[in-house]
Design a protein around this motif. Structure first.
Motif, PDB file in Angstrom:
ATOM      1  N   LEU A  21       0.823  -1.206   0.000  1.00  0.00           N
ATOM      2  CA  LEU A  21       0.000   0.000   0.000  1.00  0.00           C
ATOM      3  C   LEU A  21       0.858   1.257   0.000  1.00  0.00           C
ATOM      4  O   LEU A  21       0.548   2.232  -0.701  1.00  0.00           O
ATOM      5  CB  LEU A  21      -0.925  -0.016   1.219  1.00  0.00           C
ATOM      6  CG  LEU A  21      -2.078  -1.028   1.156  1.00  0.00           C
ATOM      7  CD1 LEU A  21      -2.618  -1.304   2.550  1.00  0.00           C
ATOM      8  CD2 LEU A  21      -3.192  -0.516   0.255  1.00  0.00           C
ATOM      9  N   ASP A  22       1.933   1.252   0.788  1.00  0.00           N
ATOM     10  CA  ASP A  22       2.815   2.416   0.808  1.00  0.00           C
ATOM     11  C   ASP A  22       3.508   2.617  -0.534  1.00  0.00           C
ATOM     12  O   ASP A  22       3.711   3.749  -0.977  1.00  0.00           O
ATOM     13  CB  ASP A  22       3.871   2.255   1.910  1.00  0.00           C
ATOM     14  CG  ASP A  22       3.333   2.665   3.274  1.00  0.00           C
ATOM     15  OD1 ASP A  22       2.428   3.520   3.331  1.00  0.00           O
ATOM     16  OD2 ASP A  22       3.812   2.124   4.285  1.00  0.00           O
ATOM     17  N   ALA A  23       3.867   1.517  -1.180  1.00  0.00           N
ATOM     18  CA  ALA A  23       4.649   1.622  -2.423  1.00  0.00           C
ATOM     19  C   ALA A  23       3.776   1.843  -3.647  1.00  0.00           C
ATOM     20  O   ALA A  23       4.147   2.587  -4.554  1.00  0.00           O
ATOM     21  CB  ALA A  23       5.490   0.354  -2.617  1.00  0.00           C
ATOM     22  N   ARG A  24       2.584   1.218  -3.697  1.00  0.00           N
ATOM     23  CA  ARG A  24       1.813   1.209  -4.950  1.00  0.00           C
ATOM     24  C   ARG A  24       0.384   1.710  -4.799  1.00  0.00           C
ATOM     25  O   ARG A  24      -0.357   1.750  -5.770  1.00  0.00           O
ATOM     26  CB  ARG A  24       1.774  -0.224  -5.515  1.00  0.00           C
ATOM     27  CG  ARG A  24       3.159  -0.800  -5.809  1.00  0.00           C
ATOM     28  CD  ARG A  24       3.047  -2.233  -6.281  1.00  0.00           C
ATOM     29  NE  ARG A  24       4.354  -2.807  -6.587  1.00  0.00           N
ATOM     30  CZ  ARG A  24       5.141  -3.384  -5.697  1.00  0.00           C
ATOM     31  NH1 ARG A  24       4.757  -3.456  -4.423  1.00  0.00           N
ATOM     32  NH2 ARG A  24       6.312  -3.874  -6.041  1.00  0.00           N
ATOM     33  N   GLY A  25      -0.031   2.062  -3.606  1.00  0.00           N
ATOM     34  CA  GLY A  25      -1.413   2.485  -3.428  1.00  0.00           C
ATOM     35  C   GLY A  25      -2.340   1.290  -3.281  1.00  0.00           C
ATOM     36  O   GLY A  25      -1.917   0.132  -3.327  1.00  0.00           O
ATOM     37  N   GLY A  26      -3.631   1.574  -3.116  1.00  0.00           N
ATOM     38  CA  GLY A  26      -4.572   0.520  -2.779  1.00  0.00           C
ATOM     39  C   GLY A  26      -5.436  -0.006  -3.892  1.00  0.00           C
ATOM     40  O   GLY A  26      -6.150  -0.997  -3.712  1.00  0.00           O
ATOM     41  N   ARG A  27      -5.417   0.629  -5.062  1.00  0.00           N
ATOM     42  CA  ARG A  27      -6.398   0.269  -6.089  1.00  0.00           C
ATOM     43  C   ARG A  27      -6.293  -1.183  -6.524  1.00  0.00           C
ATOM     44  O   ARG A  27      -7.279  -1.935  -6.483  1.00  0.00           O
ATOM     45  CB  ARG A  27      -6.216   1.194  -7.294  1.00  0.00           C
ATOM     46  CG  ARG A  27      -7.281   1.013  -8.352  1.00  0.00           C
ATOM     47  CD  ARG A  27      -7.052   1.992  -9.496  1.00  0.00           C
ATOM     48  NE  ARG A  27      -8.146   1.991 -10.434  1.00  0.00           N
ATOM     49  CZ  ARG A  27      -8.176   2.766 -11.520  1.00  0.00           C
ATOM     50  NH1 ARG A  27      -7.197   3.600 -11.763  1.00  0.00           N
ATOM     51  NH2 ARG A  27      -9.199   2.698 -12.345  1.00  0.00           N
ATOM     52  N   VAL A  28      -5.110  -1.606  -6.944  1.00  0.00           N
ATOM     53  CA  VAL A  28      -4.930  -2.980  -7.419  1.00  0.00           C
ATOM     54  C   VAL A  28      -5.138  -3.968  -6.283  1.00  0.00           C
ATOM     55  O   VAL A  28      -5.838  -4.976  -6.429  1.00  0.00           O
ATOM     56  CB  VAL A  28      -3.530  -3.155  -8.051  1.00  0.00           C
ATOM     57  CG1 VAL A  28      -3.264  -4.622  -8.357  1.00  0.00           C
ATOM     58  CG2 VAL A  28      -3.415  -2.314  -9.324  1.00  0.00           C
ATOM     59  N   LEU A  29      -4.542  -3.671  -5.118  1.00  0.00           N
ATOM     60  CA  LEU A  29      -4.613  -4.598  -3.991  1.00  0.00           C
ATOM     61  C   LEU A  29      -6.059  -4.793  -3.536  1.00  0.00           C
ATOM     62  O   LEU A  29      -6.515  -5.930  -3.344  1.00  0.00           O
ATOM     63  CB  LEU A  29      -3.772  -4.072  -2.831  1.00  0.00           C
ATOM     64  CG  LEU A  29      -3.650  -5.025  -1.638  1.00  0.00           C
ATOM     65  CD1 LEU A  29      -2.682  -6.143  -1.960  1.00  0.00           C
ATOM     66  CD2 LEU A  29      -3.193  -4.272  -0.397  1.00  0.00           C
ATOM     67  N   MET A  30      -6.800  -3.705  -3.365  1.00  0.00           N
ATOM     68  CA  MET A  30      -8.162  -3.806  -2.847  1.00  0.00           C
ATOM     69  C   MET A  30      -9.126  -4.397  -3.882  1.00  0.00           C
ATOM     70  O   MET A  30     -10.046  -5.134  -3.537  1.00  0.00           O
ATOM     71  CB  MET A  30      -8.647  -2.449  -2.348  1.00  0.00           C
ATOM     72  CG  MET A  30      -7.840  -1.914  -1.184  1.00  0.00           C
ATOM     73  SD  MET A  30      -8.450  -0.355  -0.490  1.00  0.00           S
ATOM     74  CE  MET A  30      -9.847  -0.969   0.478  1.00  0.00           C
TER      75      MET A  30
END
Length: 375
Positions: A59-68
């Protein structure tokens, strides 16, 4: 915030709270003891805890869009797989996937997005908005799951819940959880931070900057004191959540009254969050949290006053006011001290021991009671 409030409410409702409603029919259908079946939920919570630091770094490195978004897909598939299990071993396997999905989509991930997206004054209101709505997840989804189970059976109920979750969470996470456009910097939060903290308040930092901040924070006693506080608070909340009704019945209250008194906890958790957020405009967040935790400690008088209805309600009210305070206070204290650059990584470090302890604490409390020959 409206979108995240919806996805968190449905997520907690179907990935966590539905389990207690389905426990009895599942146990009967699988031909297994309820205590063995209930370990599936513990497995899910532990897997989510182990996944929290990994999710935080992402989340810190790439944000939450893909992960969530990916977590929403995995959660939907896990619910569908849950509806088809035929053995307890299959159930445990499915709940490993549920735990991974929970680490990707529930509070830790949502809070990381909020912390990165909003400056301090708005951030507190955003955290409050999401947690107040999601605080009603059990009130909404436990009855809904019960109605669906009565009408269609537990397997079909899970299919319906999976479709509901997937239809809401996948598109909302994909469309709403956006990273800043190239060249655009989000408004910096006026968060005081230690001198060793590089550029506090920025939504994103470089990998080296984040790693340096994590190393600096985790070498400080204050960071681990925060971890100890929220771990101990989580142990208390988890133990009371699971054992309160049983204990009230032990004190001589009828089961219906015990369940009604325990039901106050959900409403009180929302009330405590509203009070905490309102007071944060005038008083230090740490002072507010300490005061509310002190009120919860007074509720330890339950064995002395809980035999009467008035005494039981008073103790539950005192404890319930702090029920959800840890949820919204931890992000505030972390960003106040360390800024937002590595928030998700630091939050994930604290979430691991706290969640493991919460998962084990009800069983540990029962073991202590048994060893002390307490009835």
């Amino acid at each position: 915030m409206a979108a995240l409030a919806v996805t968190q409410t449905i997520g907690f409702g179907v990935l966590y709270y539905s389990f207690s409603v389905l426990l009895t029919p599942m146990s009967r259908d699988l031909g297994a003891d309820a205590s063995h079946v209930s370990l599936a939920l513990t497995t899910s919570v532990l897997i989510a805890a182990l996944g929290a630091p990994v999710a935080g770094r992402w989340l810190d490195a790439r944000g939450g869009r893909v992960l969530m978004t990916a977590g929403s897909v995995l959660g939907t598939l896990a619910l569908l797989a849950w509806s088809q299990v035929r053995t307890v071993a299959q159930l445990y396997t499915v709940f490993v996937a549920v735990g991974v999905a929970s680490a990707m989509v529930l509070y830790e991930a949502a809070f990381a997005f909020i912390v990165a997206r909003f400056a301090a004054p708005t951030r507190a209101r955003a955290l409050l908005a999401v947690t107040v709505v999601a605080g009603f997840a059990s009130s909404i989804f436990m009855p809904l799951t019960g109605v669906l189970t009565s009408a269609y059976g537990w397997r079909q109920a899970l299919v319906i819940l999976a479709v509901l979750y997937g239809a809401a969470a996948i598109p909302l996470h994909a469309l709403v959880v956006r990273r800043p456009r190239a060249g655009r910097t989000l408004p910096p939060a006026p968060d005081p931070a230690p001198a060793a903290t590089p550029v506090p308040g920025r939504a994103r930092g470089g990998a080296g900057e984040r790693a340096a901040l994590v190393r600096t924070a985790t070498r400080q006693a204050a960071f681990w004191l925060l971890g100890a506080v929220f771990t101990l608070h989580g142990i208390g909340v988890a133990t009371i959540s699971v054992l309160l009704i049983t204990y009230l019945i032990h004190l001589g209250h009828p089961p219906l009254l015990a369940a009604s008194v325990a039901g106050l906890l959900g409403v009180l958790s929302v009330t405590g969050r509203l009070i905490t957020t309102g007071l944060q405009r005038r008083l230090p967040a740490a002072l507010i949290a300490a005061a509310i935790f002190a009120l919860q400690a007074v509720a330890a008088a339950l064995p002395l006053i809980g035999a009467t209805t008035t005494g039981a309600i008073a103790a539950v009210v005192l404890f319930g006011l702090g029920f959800g305070v840890g949820t919204i206070t931890k992000p505030y204290l972390l960003t106040e001290r360390y800024g937002t650059t590595a928030y998700a990584s630091l939050s994930g470090r604290l979430a691991l021991p706290a969640t493991v302890a919460k998962a084990a604490s009800p069983a540990a409390a029962l073991a202590v009671a048994h060893a002390a020959e307490y009835g």
